[in-house]
Enzyme design. Structure first.
Site, PDB file in Angstrom:
ATOM      1  N   ASN A 164      93.748 -72.199  31.990  1.00  0.00           N
ATOM      2  CA  ASN A 164      92.635 -72.074  32.909  1.00  0.00           C
ATOM      3  C   ASN A 164      91.486 -71.380  32.201  1.00  0.00           C
ATOM      4  O   ASN A 164      91.633 -70.239  31.750  1.00  0.00           O
ATOM      5  CB  ASN A 164      93.089 -71.232  34.121  1.00  0.00           C
ATOM      6  CG  ASN A 164      91.951 -70.888  35.058  1.00  0.00           C
ATOM      7  OD1 ASN A 164      91.175 -71.747  35.446  1.00  0.00           O
ATOM      8  ND2 ASN A 164      91.846 -69.615  35.409  1.00  0.00           N
TER       9      ASN A 164
ATOM     10  N   ALA B 156      88.052 -69.989  32.954  1.00  0.00           N
ATOM     11  CA  ALA B 156      87.010 -69.651  33.928  1.00  0.00           C
ATOM     12  C   ALA B 156      86.127 -68.521  33.407  1.00  0.00           C
ATOM     13  O   ALA B 156      84.900 -68.626  33.415  1.00  0.00           O
ATOM     14  CB  ALA B 156      87.651 -69.264  35.256  1.00  0.00           C
TER      15      ALA B 156
ATOM     16  N   GLU C 128      83.939 -65.978  31.269  1.00  0.00           N
ATOM     17  CA  GLU C 128      83.017 -66.142  30.140  1.00  0.00           C
ATOM     18  C   GLU C 128      82.648 -64.762  29.605  1.00  0.00           C
ATOM     19  O   GLU C 128      82.828 -63.759  30.301  1.00  0.00           O
ATOM     20  CB  GLU C 128      81.742 -66.878  30.604  1.00  0.00           C
ATOM     21  CG  GLU C 128      82.032 -68.287  31.069  1.00  0.00           C
ATOM     22  CD  GLU C 128      80.759 -69.072  31.372  1.00  0.00           C
ATOM     23  OE1 GLU C 128      79.656 -68.499  31.242  1.00  0.00           O
ATOM     24  OE2 GLU C 128      80.889 -70.257  31.714  1.00  0.00           O
TER      25      GLU C 128
ATOM     26  N   SER D 195      84.350 -60.824  36.446  1.00  0.00           N
ATOM     27  CA  SER D 195      84.556 -60.688  37.897  1.00  0.00           C
ATOM     28  C   SER D 195      83.576 -61.593  38.645  1.00  0.00           C
ATOM     29  O   SER D 195      83.930 -62.267  39.614  1.00  0.00           O
ATOM     30  CB  SER D 195      84.353 -59.236  38.335  1.00  0.00           C
ATOM     31  OG  SER D 195      85.236 -58.392  37.644  1.00  0.00           O
TER      32      SER D 195
ATOM     33  N   GLU E 146      97.309 -67.914  42.602  1.00  0.00           N
ATOM     34  CA  GLU E 146      97.728 -67.064  41.480  1.00  0.00           C
ATOM     35  C   GLU E 146      97.959 -65.629  41.949  1.00  0.00           C
ATOM     36  O   GLU E 146      98.974 -65.014  41.639  1.00  0.00           O
ATOM     37  CB  GLU E 146      96.693 -67.096  40.351  1.00  0.00           C
ATOM     38  CG  GLU E 146      97.209 -66.325  39.134  1.00  0.00           C
ATOM     39  CD  GLU E 146      96.364 -66.510  37.890  1.00  0.00           C
ATOM     40  OE1 GLU E 146      96.858 -67.128  36.949  1.00  0.00           O
ATOM     41  OE2 GLU E 146      95.222 -66.022  37.864  1.00  0.00           O
TER      42      GLU E 146
ATOM     43  N   GLN F 201     109.035 -41.960  31.153  1.00  0.00           N
ATOM     44  CA  GLN F 201     109.211 -40.506  31.314  1.00  0.00           C
ATOM     45  C   GLN F 201     110.680 -40.141  31.537  1.00  0.00           C
ATOM     46  O   GLN F 201     111.186 -39.173  30.966  1.00  0.00           O
ATOM     47  CB  GLN F 201     108.354 -40.026  32.505  1.00  0.00           C
ATOM     48  CG  GLN F 201     108.182 -38.528  32.578  1.00  0.00           C
ATOM     49  CD  GLN F 201     107.285 -37.989  31.457  1.00  0.00           C
ATOM     50  OE1 GLN F 201     106.507 -38.734  30.859  1.00  0.00           O
ATOM     51  NE2 GLN F 201     107.424 -36.710  31.155  1.00  0.00           N
TER      52      GLN F 201
ATOM     53  N   GLY G  90     112.640 -39.897  28.473  1.00  0.00           N
ATOM     54  CA  GLY G  90     112.177 -38.894  27.512  1.00  0.00           C
ATOM     55  C   GLY G  90     111.616 -39.553  26.266  1.00  0.00           C
ATOM     56  O   GLY G  90     110.999 -40.633  26.340  1.00  0.00           O
ATOM     57  N   GLY G  91     111.851 -38.933  25.114  1.00  0.00           N
ATOM     58  CA  GLY G  91     111.329 -39.477  23.849  1.00  0.00           C
ATOM     59  C   GLY G  91     111.824 -40.886  23.590  1.00  0.00           C
ATOM     60  O   GLY G  91     111.098 -41.718  23.030  1.00  0.00           O
TER      61      GLY G  91
ATOM     62  N   THR H 212      90.444 -58.129  39.125  1.00  0.00           N
ATOM     63  CA  THR H 212      90.870 -56.742  38.871  1.00  0.00           C
ATOM     64  C   THR H 212      91.249 -56.054  40.179  1.00  0.00           C
ATOM     65  O   THR H 212      90.928 -56.533  41.279  1.00  0.00           O
ATOM     66  CB  THR H 212      89.724 -55.935  38.219  1.00  0.00           C
ATOM     67  OG1 THR H 212      88.639 -55.875  39.164  1.00  0.00           O
ATOM     68  CG2 THR H 212      89.230 -56.571  36.923  1.00  0.00           C
TER      69      THR H 212
HETATM   70  C1  LIG Z   1      96.018 -60.512  30.233  1.00  0.00           C
HETATM   71  C2  LIG Z   1      94.825 -61.254  30.719  1.00  0.00           C
HETATM   72  C3  LIG Z   1      94.870 -62.631  30.871  1.00  0.00           C
HETATM   73  C4  LIG Z   1      93.770 -63.347  31.307  1.00  0.00           C
HETATM   74  N1  LIG Z   1      93.828 -64.707  31.394  1.00  0.00           N
HETATM   75  C5  LIG Z   1      92.733 -65.398  31.783  1.00  0.00           C
HETATM   76  C6  LIG Z   1      92.757 -66.827  31.829  1.00  0.00           C
HETATM   77  O1  LIG Z   1      93.774 -67.473  31.539  1.00  0.00           O
HETATM   78  N2  LIG Z   1      91.621 -67.480  32.184  1.00  0.00           N
HETATM   79  C7  LIG Z   1      90.473 -66.823  32.517  1.00  0.00           C
HETATM   80  O2  LIG Z   1      89.511 -67.487  32.876  1.00  0.00           O
HETATM   81  N3  LIG Z   1      90.420 -65.470  32.483  1.00  0.00           N
HETATM   82  C8  LIG Z   1      91.510 -64.743  32.118  1.00  0.00           C
HETATM   83  N4  LIG Z   1      91.470 -63.376  32.060  1.00  0.00           N
HETATM   84  C9  LIG Z   1      90.195 -62.701  32.342  1.00  0.00           C
HETATM   85  C10 LIG Z   1      90.172 -61.941  33.651  1.00  0.00           C
HETATM   86  O3  LIG Z   1      90.126 -62.838  34.727  1.00  0.00           O
HETATM   87  C11 LIG Z   1      88.974 -60.991  33.582  1.00  0.00           C
HETATM   88  O4  LIG Z   1      89.254 -60.022  32.587  1.00  0.00           O
HETATM   89  C12 LIG Z   1      88.694 -60.322  34.906  1.00  0.00           C
HETATM   90  O5  LIG Z   1      88.270 -61.256  35.855  1.00  0.00           O
HETATM   91  C13 LIG Z   1      87.630 -59.232  34.764  1.00  0.00           C
HETATM   92  O6  LIG Z   1      86.504 -59.713  34.116  1.00  0.00           O
HETATM   93  P1  LIG Z   1      85.889 -58.894  32.866  1.00  0.00           P
HETATM   94  O7  LIG Z   1      87.022 -58.616  31.948  1.00  0.00           O
HETATM   95  O8  LIG Z   1      84.729 -59.606  32.352  1.00  0.00           O
HETATM   96  O9  LIG Z   1      85.465 -57.493  33.483  1.00  0.00           O
HETATM   97  P2  LIG Z   1      84.120 -57.180  34.300  1.00  0.00           P
HETATM   98  O10 LIG Z   1      83.948 -58.160  35.393  1.00  0.00           O
HETATM   99  O11 LIG Z   1      82.998 -56.979  33.353  1.00  0.00           O
HETATM  100  O12 LIG Z   1      84.512 -55.777  34.954  1.00  0.00           O
HETATM  101  C14 LIG Z   1      84.446 -54.532  34.238  1.00  0.00           C
HETATM  102  C15 LIG Z   1      84.831 -53.430  35.232  1.00  0.00           C
HETATM  103  O13 LIG Z   1      83.904 -53.416  36.330  1.00  0.00           O
HETATM  104  C16 LIG Z   1      84.611 -53.602  37.550  1.00  0.00           C
HETATM  105  N5  LIG Z   1      83.805 -54.414  38.464  1.00  0.00           N
HETATM  106  C17 LIG Z   1      83.153 -55.587  38.188  1.00  0.00           C
HETATM  107  N6  LIG Z   1      82.561 -56.047  39.286  1.00  0.00           N
HETATM  108  C18 LIG Z   1      82.847 -55.175  40.283  1.00  0.00           C
HETATM  109  C19 LIG Z   1      82.538 -55.117  41.676  1.00  0.00           C
HETATM  110  N7  LIG Z   1      81.799 -56.067  42.278  1.00  0.00           N
HETATM  111  N8  LIG Z   1      83.025 -54.084  42.387  1.00  0.00           N
HETATM  112  C20 LIG Z   1      83.781 -53.110  41.795  1.00  0.00           C
HETATM  113  N9  LIG Z   1      84.110 -53.121  40.498  1.00  0.00           N
HETATM  114  C21 LIG Z   1      83.650 -54.132  39.764  1.00  0.00           C
HETATM  115  C22 LIG Z   1      85.900 -54.317  37.172  1.00  0.00           C
HETATM  116  O14 LIG Z   1      86.914 -54.142  38.147  1.00  0.00           O
HETATM  117  C23 LIG Z   1      86.230 -53.662  35.847  1.00  0.00           C
HETATM  118  O15 LIG Z   1      86.864 -52.429  36.065  1.00  0.00           O
HETATM  119  C24 LIG Z   1      92.567 -62.648  31.634  1.00  0.00           C
HETATM  120  C25 LIG Z   1      92.528 -61.256  31.506  1.00  0.00           C
HETATM  121  C26 LIG Z   1      93.631 -60.551  31.048  1.00  0.00           C
HETATM  122  C27 LIG Z   1      93.549 -59.048  30.932  1.00  0.00           C
END
Ligand SMILES: Cc1cc2nc3c(=O)[nH]c(=O)nc-3n(C[C@H](O)[C@H](O)[C@H](O)COP(=O)(O)OP(=O)(O)OC[C@H]3O[C@@H](n4cnc5c(N)ncnc54)[C@H](O)[C@@H]3O)c2cc1C
Length: 381
Positions: free
Chosen positions: A125, A127, A129, A134, A244, A338, A341-342, A367
């Site tokens: 997937n 999505a 960029e 988010s 998902e 925890q 322990g170690g 997130t």
């Molecule tokens: C292990 C892993 C697998 C993944 N696999 C995929 C995949 O297969 N395909 C894909 O498309 N993506 C994938 N992702 C990406 C994932 O969907 C994004 O990391 C996630 O949506 C957050 O986007 P960002 O990392 O750009 O963080 P950002 O959106 O930049 O966020 C940074 C911080 O700001 C907070 N924040 C942002 N907007 C708001 C808001 N409106 N209110 C409160 N807090 C906010 C976030 O919670 C975060 O703490 C994966 C990520 C991980 C860690």
């Protein structure tokens, strides 16, 4: 409301535990260190029927209801220590096969679903960029109509399974000015001209699950590969995210249960100051807290299955289940370290890996903060 499993569901869950323990755990420490995806494990899980569980039998799936699927994933999480493999399977099922089943044309379903179910095809997937995570619909990737094709340009990041994927579900905008109504979902085959994969993205945990960027450079995609209607991709994305969010942490219930049992055994047998450490109230309380979290998370996840199996929306419940279970998983992993322990900190004991694996759960599929936003919105805030 009845969450208890039928004897058939219990048997299936037990069978997957035995299968996973016997077939999926070899060389786990080394594979994690090297970041190696297990093609063999992938194929074995497909042969067991895991990849196709929620897909209709007509297209090679198991036609299972969601409650049974959740039970099997819980069993998989209990028996299989390769959280990366499980994560790759989850990404494949919920963000590729399921939207294809829901929004695909008969031709698209017939072409891809049998291979996605039997493990010949790996789904991904794309999505997120670099500049829109988010805020996923703020995407910059464009799709310009050119005769019977679309020309895609842009970059997707954090794409799970990218390097091994045969079929990528991706999203692009027909015109940023259209806002949500410009978002369109596309089925990208790995050999399409103009489509390429960047170098591997290294990550903290889930290291056996591959990840890379997707590059679209004048990538020509036939209109027949639009999933759903042009301009209606937001609906496809939201639907796939609800699935998902609903299901991706079912396996963590099993992992948390296994960790709990390991911690109880350790607390009963490890002696300090002449008695078992479980007799120290602060150690026992930690184990009690682990148990409380599991018993809270499990009904949240099964309620989602119960609602969806009755054709009801589980939008709010999916966010509740994802939020609570991911945070519980991280806390339980920390507690397991925890309590040991170690030794808990040492690679050989494998809790440090599970802790690293768990942290991603508060980030992927929206997130923790975004889950809270969804719940607040549903509460009218
Ligand atoms: C292990 C892993 C697998 C993944 N696999 C995929 C995949 O297969 N395909 C894909 O498309 N993506 C994938 N992702 C990406 C994932 O969907 C994004 O990391 C996630 O949506 C957050 O986007 P960002 O990392 O750009 O963080 P950002 O959106 O930049 O966020 C940074 C911080 O700001 C907070 N924040 C942002 N907007 C708001 C808001 N409106 N209110 C409160 N807090 C906010 C976030 O919670 C975060 O703490 C994966 C990520 C991980 C860690």
């Amino acid at each position: 409301m009845e969450y208890s499993l039928t004897s058939e569901q219990e048997e299936l869950k037990d069978a997957v535990i035995k299968f996973a323990q016997a077939e999926l755990n070899d060389d786990m420490v080394e594979r994690d260190r090297a970041g190696t995806f297990s093609h063999e494990g992938w194929k074995k899980c497909a042969e067991f029927g895991i990849h196709g569980m929620p897909i209709s039998e007509e297209f090679g799936g198991g036609g299972l209801d969601l409650t049974t699927t959740i039970a099997v994933m819980e069993g998989l999480g209990y028996g299989c220590k390769d959280q990366g493999l499980i994560f790759s399977i989850n990404a494949h099922m919920w963000t590729n096969s399921i939207p294809l089943q829901i929004f695909g044309t008969p031709e698209q379903k017939a072409k891809y679903l049998p291979g996605l179910c039997n493990g010949d095809l790996i789904g991904a997937n794309g999505a997120s960029e670099p500049e829109s995570g988010s805020d996923v619909f703020g995407m910059a990737t464009t799709a310009i109509k050119d005769g019977d094709d679309y020309i895609l340009n842009g970059t997707k990041t954090f794409c799970t399974n990218a390097q091994v994927a045969d079929l990528v579900m991706t999203y692009a905008t027909l015109n940023p000015e259209y806002g949500l109504m410009g978002i369109t979902a596309f089925l990208i085959e790995k050999d399409m001209p103009g489509f390429s994969i960047s170098k591997k993205i290294e990550k903290m945990g889930l290291r056996t699950s591959p990840m890379a960027e997707l590059i679209f450079e004048d990538c020509r995609v036939p209109a027949a590969n639009v999933l759903g209607r042009a301009g209606r991709g937001a609906e496809v994305f939201n639907c796939s995210m609800e699935w998902e969010r609903s299901c991706i942490l079912a396996s963590c219930l099993g992992t948390m249960q296994r960790q709990l049992e390991q911690c109880i055994r350790y607390a009963q047998t490890r002696k300090q100051y002449g008695k078992a450490i479980g007799k120290f109230q602060s150690v026992a309380n930690r184990i009690v807290d682990m148990k409380v979290r599991i018993e809270t998370a499990r009904p949240l996840i099964y309620k989602i299955g119960w609602l969806k199996d009755q054709g009801k929306s589980a939008d709010m419940e999916a966010a509740l289940g994802k939020l609570y279970t991911s945070e519980a998983f991280v806390k339980n992993c920390l507690d397991a370290v925890q309590i040991h322990g170690g030794y808990g900190y040492m690679t050989e004991f494998e809790f440090e890996r599970e802790l690293r694996d768990s942290v991603g759960s508060t980030l992927y599929s929206g997130t923790t903060e975004i889950q809270r936003n969804i719940i607040a919105r549903r509460l009218g805030l």
